[in-house]
Design a protein around this motif. Structure first.
Motif, PDB file in Angstrom:
ATOM      1  N   CYS A   1      47.286  63.806 -55.274  1.00 11.86           N
ATOM      2  CA  CYS A   1      46.435  63.226 -54.239  1.00 11.86           C
ATOM      3  C   CYS A   1      46.611  63.909 -52.897  1.00 11.86           C
ATOM      4  N   ILE A   2      47.771  64.486 -52.635  1.00 13.61           N
ATOM      5  CA  ILE A   2      48.010  65.143 -51.359  1.00 13.61           C
ATOM      6  C   ILE A   2      48.535  66.545 -51.605  1.00 13.61           C
ATOM      7  N   ASN A   3      48.424  67.358 -50.568  1.00 13.75           N
ATOM      8  CA  ASN A   3      48.974  68.717 -50.649  1.00 13.75           C
ATOM      9  C   ASN A   3      50.464  68.659 -50.325  1.00 13.75           C
ATOM     10  N   LYS A   4      51.252  68.498 -51.355  1.00 13.74           N
ATOM     11  CA  LYS A   4      52.693  68.334 -51.212  1.00 13.74           C
ATOM     12  C   LYS A   4      53.419  69.544 -51.783  1.00 13.74           C
ATOM     13  N   ILE A   5      54.392  70.033 -51.036  1.00 11.82           N
ATOM     14  CA  ILE A   5      55.200  71.175 -51.456  1.00 11.82           C
ATOM     15  C   ILE A   5      56.661  70.770 -51.446  1.00 11.82           C
ATOM     16  N   THR A   6      57.391  71.166 -52.480  1.00 13.77           N
ATOM     17  CA  THR A   6      58.833  70.947 -52.514  1.00 13.77           C
ATOM     18  C   THR A   6      59.547  72.295 -52.452  1.00 13.77           C
ATOM     19  N   ILE A   7      60.539  72.379 -51.596  1.00 13.70           N
ATOM     20  CA  ILE A   7      61.404  73.552 -51.510  1.00 13.70           C
ATOM     21  C   ILE A   7      62.749  73.165 -52.121  1.00 13.70           C
ATOM     22  N   ALA A   8      63.119  73.793 -53.223  1.00 18.00           N
ATOM     23  CA  ALA A   8      64.389  73.478 -53.895  1.00 18.00           C
ATOM     24  C   ALA A   8      65.464  74.444 -53.423  1.00 18.00           C
ATOM     25  N   GLY A   9      66.448  73.920 -52.709  1.00 19.52           N
ATOM     26  CA  GLY A   9      67.517  74.747 -52.172  1.00 19.52           C
ATOM     27  C   GLY A   9      67.519  74.692 -50.656  1.00 19.52           C
ATOM     28  N   ALA A  10      68.653  74.296 -50.067  1.00 22.06           N
ATOM     29  CA  ALA A  10      68.718  74.109 -48.615  1.00 22.06           C
ATOM     30  C   ALA A  10      69.598  75.145 -47.932  1.00 22.06           C
ATOM     31  N   GLY A  11      69.647  76.351 -48.509  1.00 22.20           N
ATOM     32  CA  GLY A  11      70.326  77.452 -47.849  1.00 22.20           C
ATOM     33  C   GLY A  11      69.437  78.045 -46.762  1.00 22.20           C
ATOM     34  N   GLU A  12      69.822  79.208 -46.264  1.00 20.25           N
ATOM     35  CA  GLU A  12      69.033  79.842 -45.196  1.00 20.25           C
ATOM     36  C   GLU A  12      67.591  80.086 -45.626  1.00 20.25           C
ATOM     37  N   LEU A  13      67.405  80.561 -46.864  1.00 22.90           N
ATOM     38  CA  LEU A  13      66.055  80.845 -47.333  1.00 22.90           C
ATOM     39  C   LEU A  13      65.249  79.557 -47.468  1.00 22.90           C
TER      40      LEU A  13
ATOM     41  N   LYS B   1      52.666  76.619 -40.926  1.00 26.00           N
ATOM     42  CA  LYS B   1      51.362  77.027 -41.458  1.00 26.00           C
ATOM     43  C   LYS B   1      50.387  75.856 -41.451  1.00 26.00           C
ATOM     44  N   GLY B   2      50.914  74.654 -41.642  1.00 25.88           N
ATOM     45  CA  GLY B   2      50.070  73.467 -41.550  1.00 25.88           C
ATOM     46  C   GLY B   2      49.220  73.179 -42.764  1.00 25.88           C
ATOM     47  N   THR B   3      49.451  73.868 -43.854  1.00 26.92           N
ATOM     48  CA  THR B   3      48.636  73.667 -45.061  1.00 26.92           C
ATOM     49  C   THR B   3      49.040  72.398 -45.798  1.00 26.92           C
ATOM     50  N   ALA B   4      50.338  72.133 -45.865  1.00 28.48           N
ATOM     51  CA  ALA B   4      50.840  71.007 -46.657  1.00 28.48           C
ATOM     52  C   ALA B   4      50.805  69.710 -45.857  1.00 28.48           C
TER      53      ALA B   4
ATOM     54  N   THR C   1      51.791  79.960 -50.652  1.00 26.55           N
ATOM     55  CA  THR C   1      51.474  78.546 -50.872  1.00 26.55           C
ATOM     56  C   THR C   1      50.140  78.181 -50.225  1.00 26.55           C
ATOM     57  N   ASP C   2      49.820  78.821 -49.126  1.00 26.47           N
ATOM     58  CA  ASP C   2      48.529  78.595 -48.466  1.00 26.47           C
ATOM     59  C   ASP C   2      47.372  78.990 -49.387  1.00 26.47           C
ATOM     60  N   SER C   3      47.510  80.132 -50.046  1.00 26.34           N
ATOM     61  CA  SER C   3      46.464  80.593 -50.970  1.00 26.34           C
ATOM     62  C   SER C   3      46.325  79.665 -52.171  1.00 26.34           C
ATOM     63  N   ILE C   4      47.463  79.112 -52.628  1.00 24.67           N
ATOM     64  CA  ILE C   4      47.432  78.228 -53.794  1.00 24.67           C
ATOM     65  C   ILE C   4      46.826  76.878 -53.430  1.00 24.67           C
ATOM     66  N   LEU C   5      47.340  76.249 -52.377  1.00 23.98           N
ATOM     67  CA  LEU C   5      46.874  74.908 -52.006  1.00 23.98           C
ATOM     68  C   LEU C   5      45.405  74.894 -51.587  1.00 23.98           C
ATOM     69  N   LYS C   6      44.971  75.943 -50.906  1.00 26.04           N
ATOM     70  CA  LYS C   6      43.582  76.004 -50.437  1.00 26.04           C
ATOM     71  C   LYS C   6      42.639  76.641 -51.457  1.00 26.04           C
ATOM     72  N   ASP C   7      43.203  77.010 -52.618  1.00 25.71           N
ATOM     73  CA  ASP C   7      42.398  77.629 -53.673  1.00 25.71           C
ATOM     74  C   ASP C   7      41.582  78.801 -53.121  1.00 25.71           C
ATOM     75  N   LYS C   8      42.262  79.674 -52.378  1.00 26.28           N
ATOM     76  CA  LYS C   8      41.582  80.760 -51.671  1.00 26.28           C
ATOM     77  C   LYS C   8      41.060  81.875 -52.577  1.00 26.28           C
ATOM     78  N   ARG C   9      41.604  81.974 -53.776  1.00 27.71           N
ATOM     79  CA  ARG C   9      41.268  83.071 -54.690  1.00 27.71           C
ATOM     80  C   ARG C   9      41.550  84.426 -54.028  1.00 27.71           C
ATOM     81  N   LYS C  10      42.620  84.465 -53.270  1.00 28.55           N
ATOM     82  CA  LYS C  10      43.042  85.683 -52.592  1.00 28.55           C
ATOM     83  C   LYS C  10      43.975  86.467 -53.502  1.00 28.55           C
ATOM     84  N   VAL C  11      43.966  87.796 -53.374  1.00 30.86           N
ATOM     85  CA  VAL C  11      44.798  88.648 -54.216  1.00 30.86           C
ATOM     86  C   VAL C  11      46.137  88.909 -53.526  1.00 30.86           C
TER      87      VAL C  11
END
Length: 464
Positions: free
Chosen positions: A179-191, A202-205, A392-402
């Motif tokens: 229902c929402i544009n939700k992203i999970t980041i697994a791992g809380a190191g520097e990356l 980016k403001g996509t999620a 993630t921006d290309s995926i969530l917005k279905d941009k069909r970008k290469v």
């Protein structure tokens, strides 16, 4: 294979167990505390179809939920124990039904924070069972079936008896999933922190979840994120917080004391064994985006452990290098036409290779200069985070970008092995939509085939 494994025969633990003394000592403690458990050696079938003879034990644990219940369980001990957590299942009788919930899936596999945060020597099987009992007392995992349902249950039990980890993509999933544009980041190191900040900027999620898989209280960047409370960012140690994520970014890397490169990768594989099944359980329709190292191998591991279609498991690959390469060609070498269809493909690191998707004239001097400049650029956490936000921006917005991302390369450039290489791919809501064909170049194809061979040889030595 099934072989009785009695307590007095602990010292006959198979040699495949790397830390036999530690494992034997722990098994003695388990037997002392839970004498009703029975031990045996059986063949376990992993999600990728591979099999391994593993020690397991089964029995009942006492649970108070109004009345007192004896809940049947089965724990499988991996040969890297105690540095890898057990694989845990319920073992219901034909008259019991599984209550799918926060900690149990439809096949009876058990998911607990204790498993997710497993770390020797702090974590023990006794401690695991204690948490299991505590969680079951909050939410009873089994219920009594009516006689009309018993026949159907026996079919499920026959499936569980095979002990495969495959999860039907139609099972589970939260009712609000997607229902929402939700992203999970697994791992809380520097990356991981860098990815959270870049994705949030980016403001996509609509929501970003940071899964902190480290031990103890929040530290460093995680603590700072918690203190300053960024809008729409949640920090959690519970995998259930990821439920409904459209993209899950994997940034975790093992910090063990491995001696060889193969040992380092195997440590990461062991780490992923405890992460990917939980992610797959809570986010069954997600796209897995792998940023852990080495990206190509860990993307392959994620694909195998998740059981997801290849389109929904990709690695960050050479997306960052491709954008840098184009920028160098355009702004430093003033070769804008050349940059338009330029890509960096293959493997992250020294073996990356430039390629084009259309036929164009590429002066060797310009190409050489561009590659030399590119090699001088490091892969800092914040720059990889920006690349992750771009993907993630290309995926969530279905941009069909290469983008040049790590994808299953089998069938491309006469590659016959199951390896992931960075290649130009169209990305959308469901991950990789299609691969964009590269301009035929014998040198590029030879390099990709060589890289694929090296990666495949390495993968064959890993224990999934």
């Amino acid at each position: 294979m099934k072989e009785a494994f009695k307590v007095q025969h602990f010292f006959s633990l198979p040699s495949q167990y790397k830390f036999r003394d530690l494992t034997i000592e722990e098994l003695k403690n388990v037997n002392k505390t839970y004498p009703n458990f029975t031990f045996s050696m059986n063949t376990y079938t992993f999600k990728d179809g591979s099999q391994k003879d593993l020690l397991n034990f089964s029995g009942t644990v006492p649970v108070k939920y109004g009345n007192s219940y004896n809940i049947p369980i089965c724990l499988w001990i991996l040969d890297s124990h105690p540095f890898a957590p057990p694989i845990c299942f319920l073992k219901p009788t034909v008259n019991m039904g599984i209550s799918v919930g926060k900690h149990v899936d439809a096949h009876g596999r058990i998911y607990l924070p204790y498993l997710q945060n497993w770390s020797h020597p702090k974590s023990t099987v006794i401690g695991l069972i204690r948490e299991m009992i505590a969680k079951f007392e909050e939410e009873l995992p089994l219920y009594s079936l009516s006689s009309s349902d018993a026949a159907r249950q026996s079919e499920l039990l026959s499936y569980i008896a095979k002990i495969t980890e495959g999860v039907d993509s139609k099972i589970g999933g939260g009712k609000n999933e997607g229902c929402i544009n939700k992203i999970t980041i697994a791992g809380a190191g520097e990356l991981g922190i860098a990815c959270v900040l870049a994705v949030a900027a980016k403001g996509t999620a609509d929501k970003v979840v940071l899964l902190d898989l480290s031990e103890g209280a929040a530290k460093g960047g995680t603590m700072d994120l918690d203190i300053f409370a960024l809008p729409n960012v949640e920090i959690s140690k519970d995998f259930s917080a990821s439920a409904g994520s459209k993209v899950v970014v994997l940034t975790v890397n093992s910090l063990g004391n491995a001696q060889t490169y193969l040992d380092v990768i195997q440590s990461n594989v062991d780490l992923f064994r405890g992460i990917i099944p939980a992610i797959s359980h809570y986010c069954q329709n997600t796209v897995l985006l792998v940023a852990s190292h080495p990206v190509e191998v860990m993307t392959y591991v994620s694909w195998k452990l998740s059981g997801f279609p290849k389109s929904r498991v990709i690695g960050v690959g050479a997306n960052l290098d491709t954008e840098r390469f184009r920028n160098i060609l355009t702004n430093l070498l003033k070769a804008q036409v050349l940059a338009k269809d330029a890509w960096i493909v293959g493997e992250q690191g020294e073996d990356k290779v430039p390629a084009w998707t259309t036929s164009c004239f590429s002066p060797f001097r310009d190409l050489y200069r561009a590659m030399e400049v590119l090699k001088g650029k490091g892969q800092r956490s914040w720059s990889v985070g920006l690349s992750v936000a771009d993907l993630t921006d290309s995926i969530l917005k279905d941009k069909r970008k290469v983008h040049s991302v790590s994808t299953l390369a089998k069938g491309c450039c006469n590659i016959n092995s199951e390896v992931f290489l960075s290649l130009p791919c169209v990305l959308g809501t469901n991950g990789m939509i299609e691969m964009v064909k590269l301009e035929e170049d014998p040198l590029v194809q030879e390099k990709l085939q060589s890289t694929a061979g090296s990666i495949n040889d390495l993968q064959q030595q890993l224990k999934l």
